[in-house]
Motif scaffolding. Sequence first.
Motif, PDB file in Angstrom:
ATOM      1  N   ASN A  29       0.826  -1.207   0.000  1.00  0.00           N
ATOM      2  CA  ASN A  29       0.000   0.000   0.000  1.00  0.00           C
ATOM      3  C   ASN A  29       0.862   1.259   0.000  1.00  0.00           C
ATOM      4  N   THR A  30       1.990   1.196   0.736  1.00  0.00           N
ATOM      5  CA  THR A  30       2.907   2.332   0.787  1.00  0.00           C
ATOM      6  C   THR A  30       3.517   2.592  -0.592  1.00  0.00           C
ATOM      7  N   ILE A  31       3.949   1.521  -1.264  1.00  0.00           N
ATOM      8  CA  ILE A  31       4.526   1.667  -2.601  1.00  0.00           C
ATOM      9  C   ILE A  31       3.484   2.222  -3.574  1.00  0.00           C
ATOM     10  N   LYS A  32       2.262   1.695  -3.482  1.00  0.00           N
ATOM     11  CA  LYS A  32       1.191   2.153  -4.365  1.00  0.00           C
ATOM     12  C   LYS A  32       0.906   3.642  -4.150  1.00  0.00           C
ATOM     13  N   GLU A  33       0.835   4.064  -2.873  1.00  0.00           N
ATOM     14  CA  GLU A  33       0.565   5.468  -2.587  1.00  0.00           C
ATOM     15  C   GLU A  33       1.726   6.351  -3.035  1.00  0.00           C
ATOM     16  N   THR A  34       2.957   5.894  -2.817  1.00  0.00           N
ATOM     17  CA  THR A  34       4.131   6.664  -3.226  1.00  0.00           C
ATOM     18  C   THR A  34       4.126   6.900  -4.738  1.00  0.00           C
ATOM     19  N   LEU A  35       3.876   5.843  -5.487  1.00  0.00           N
ATOM     20  CA  LEU A  35       3.825   5.986  -6.946  1.00  0.00           C
ATOM     21  C   LEU A  35       2.665   6.883  -7.365  1.00  0.00           C
ATOM     22  N   GLY A  36       1.536   6.749  -6.659  1.00  0.00           N
ATOM     23  CA  GLY A  36       0.389   7.583  -6.967  1.00  0.00           C
ATOM     24  C   GLY A  36       0.675   9.053  -6.751  1.00  0.00           C
ATOM     25  N   ARG A  37       1.379   9.358  -5.664  1.00  0.00           N
ATOM     26  CA  ARG A  37       1.728  10.755  -5.374  1.00  0.00           C
ATOM     27  C   ARG A  37       2.783  11.275  -6.355  1.00  0.00           C
ATOM     28  N   LEU A  38       3.753  10.431  -6.682  1.00  0.00           N
ATOM     29  CA  LEU A  38       4.810  10.859  -7.604  1.00  0.00           C
ATOM     30  C   LEU A  38       4.235  11.264  -8.965  1.00  0.00           C
ATOM     31  N   PHE A  39       3.252  10.491  -9.415  1.00  0.00           N
ATOM     32  CA  PHE A  39       2.663  10.757 -10.737  1.00  0.00           C
ATOM     33  C   PHE A  39       1.310  11.471 -10.618  1.00  0.00           C
ATOM     34  N   TYR A  40       0.961  11.814  -9.391  1.00  0.00           N
ATOM     35  CA  TYR A  40      -0.284  12.505  -9.063  1.00  0.00           C
ATOM     36  C   TYR A  40      -1.494  11.822  -9.694  1.00  0.00           C
ATOM     37  N   ILE A  41      -1.609  10.531  -9.383  1.00  0.00           N
ATOM     38  CA  ILE A  41      -2.770   9.734  -9.792  1.00  0.00           C
ATOM     39  C   ILE A  41      -3.740   9.720  -8.612  1.00  0.00           C
ATOM     40  N   ILE A  42      -4.763  10.545  -8.689  1.00  0.00           N
ATOM     41  CA  ILE A  42      -5.697  10.682  -7.576  1.00  0.00           C
ATOM     42  C   ILE A  42      -6.438   9.364  -7.345  1.00  0.00           C
ATOM     43  N   PRO A  43      -6.505   8.870  -6.104  1.00  0.00           N
ATOM     44  CA  PRO A  43      -7.243   7.622  -5.839  1.00  0.00           C
ATOM     45  C   PRO A  43      -8.736   7.795  -6.104  1.00  0.00           C
ATOM     46  N   ASN A  44      -9.450   6.669  -6.156  1.00  0.00           N
ATOM     47  CA  ASN A  44     -10.878   6.712  -6.463  1.00  0.00           C
ATOM     48  C   ASN A  44     -11.688   7.426  -5.390  1.00  0.00           C
ATOM     49  N   TYR A  45     -11.208   7.340  -4.147  1.00  0.00           N
ATOM     50  CA  TYR A  45     -11.889   7.987  -3.026  1.00  0.00           C
ATOM     51  C   TYR A  45     -10.847   8.554  -2.069  1.00  0.00           C
ATOM     52  N   PRO A  46     -11.201   9.574  -1.293  1.00  0.00           N
ATOM     53  CA  PRO A  46     -10.264  10.055  -0.267  1.00  0.00           C
ATOM     54  C   PRO A  46     -10.091   9.011   0.826  1.00  0.00           C
ATOM     55  N   HIS A  47      -8.910   8.935   1.358  1.00  0.00           N
ATOM     56  CA  HIS A  47      -8.649   8.006   2.467  1.00  0.00           C
ATOM     57  C   HIS A  47      -9.235   8.547   3.773  1.00  0.00           C
ATOM     58  N   GLN A  48      -9.154   9.865   3.965  1.00  0.00           N
ATOM     59  CA  GLN A  48      -9.539  10.476   5.239  1.00  0.00           C
ATOM     60  C   GLN A  48     -10.609  11.541   5.041  1.00  0.00           C
ATOM     61  N   ALA A  84       9.313  15.571  -4.519  1.00  0.00           N
ATOM     62  CA  ALA A  84       8.583  14.964  -5.635  1.00  0.00           C
ATOM     63  C   ALA A  84       7.184  14.532  -5.208  1.00  0.00           C
ATOM     64  N   LEU A  85       7.058  14.018  -3.976  1.00  0.00           N
ATOM     65  CA  LEU A  85       5.754  13.597  -3.491  1.00  0.00           C
ATOM     66  C   LEU A  85       4.787  14.770  -3.411  1.00  0.00           C
ATOM     67  N   HIS A  86       5.310  15.937  -3.162  1.00  0.00           N
ATOM     68  CA  HIS A  86       4.497  17.156  -3.097  1.00  0.00           C
ATOM     69  C   HIS A  86       4.528  17.928  -4.417  1.00  0.00           C
ATOM     70  N   ARG A  87       5.008  17.248  -5.457  1.00  0.00           N
ATOM     71  CA  ARG A  87       5.063  17.855  -6.796  1.00  0.00           C
ATOM     72  C   ARG A  87       5.838  19.159  -6.780  1.00  0.00           C
ATOM     73  N   PHE A  88       6.939  19.159  -5.999  1.00  0.00           N
ATOM     74  CA  PHE A  88       7.863  20.292  -5.923  1.00  0.00           C
ATOM     75  C   PHE A  88       7.127  21.602  -5.581  1.00  0.00           C
ATOM     76  N   GLY A  89       6.197  21.473  -4.629  1.00  0.00           N
ATOM     77  CA  GLY A  89       5.485  22.647  -4.129  1.00  0.00           C
ATOM     78  C   GLY A  89       4.255  23.016  -4.929  1.00  0.00           C
ATOM     79  N   ARG A  90       3.994  22.282  -6.003  1.00  0.00           N
ATOM     80  CA  ARG A  90       2.840  22.638  -6.830  1.00  0.00           C
ATOM     81  C   ARG A  90       1.527  22.288  -6.143  1.00  0.00           C
ATOM     82  N   TYR A  91       1.500  21.134  -5.437  1.00  0.00           N
ATOM     83  CA  TYR A  91       0.265  20.677  -4.819  1.00  0.00           C
ATOM     84  C   TYR A  91       0.390  20.621  -3.303  1.00  0.00           C
ATOM     85  N   CYS A  92      -0.695  20.957  -2.655  1.00  0.00           N
ATOM     86  CA  CYS A  92      -0.798  20.802  -1.200  1.00  0.00           C
ATOM     87  C   CYS A  92      -0.997  19.324  -0.875  1.00  0.00           C
TER      88      CYS A  92
END
Length: 324
Positions: free
Chosen positions: A3-22, A249-257
């Motif tokens: 799950n950690t690897i999946k989320e990391t890759l998702g954040r790196l490429f900014y692939i929004i999940p189907n639903y919010p986690h929180q 990179a996970l934060h898209r170099f400041g582009r995304y909150c």
Amino acid sequence: MNNTIKETLGRLFYIIPNYPHQAQIEVTNRCNLKCKMCPRDYFKVPKEDMPLDTFKKIVSRLEGVKLLTLTGWGEPLIHPHIFEMIAYCKARSFSVKFTTNGTLLTSDFRKRIIESGLDEISISIESVKKVSEDGHSSLDVLQYVEDLVKERKGSIPQMTLQATLHKGEGQDIYDVIRFGKEAGVERINLGRLDLRFSGDLKRLSAQEESAILQEADRLGKELAIRVDSIQYTLFDGIERTAYKILKPALHRFGRYCLRLYDYIYINQQAEVTPCCGMPKYSVGNLFEKELGEIWRGREFGYFREHHKRICGRCDLWRVTYSRE
């Protein structure tokens, strides 16, 4: 780990999940304190409790969400039905947490918290040695923290001490870390002071912030207690090291909150908003649309692309630093 690897890759490429986690739910905006750094009055949110029926209706529509935070711009322990709310969520297999100022953690409340099965509790503490005009007004909270650690069942609820970085008060941060270790809590979380609502409170410069966070991290390693900050490092073990390296990179170099990836805030009118710092900015109402439709909808998409302009100087959940 998967799950950690999946989320990391998702954040790196900014692939929004189907639903919010929180999902954070505004259960109450009433509070027994009036802290200088709190923007509750600025937001002009209704100082009232969410009706229990409204809460249940909201929770029943949170498809795909895993974690619920029962905290609005108030003190959750003031809500007369807070423990019924926790029970309702736990019965539906949600993880549940809330943030409290700690002043109401008397014996009866501690017992009810433990019996409720609450997964995590964050307790705001600005100093362990003084009554702070900028923060909370009772040092009794320290004793309540120690008592809850002793009385809980194992490590449930998990306990976090939450502190805000103020100019000239680095020693207070280090004292909170030491107290947390001695008391037996699992985690310390450090946050920035919000530029938009700080008033006459003094904020750290980027250089001062970096120095304090580095020392806090060093102290946490020395004492063997987890010390988190979005701007420096999160998690434990190898994930902690990976976050330090990859966070730009996970934060898209400041582009995304950080919050825009897997989080929503729901106010007392069931309006979904991208952030607790914008409780009246609606991207859809849960009583009118399904959560997935809101999450992947045009309004939320527009906000994601334009949030830096919409949010102004806020940088609470960014790795980059906004200058005054």
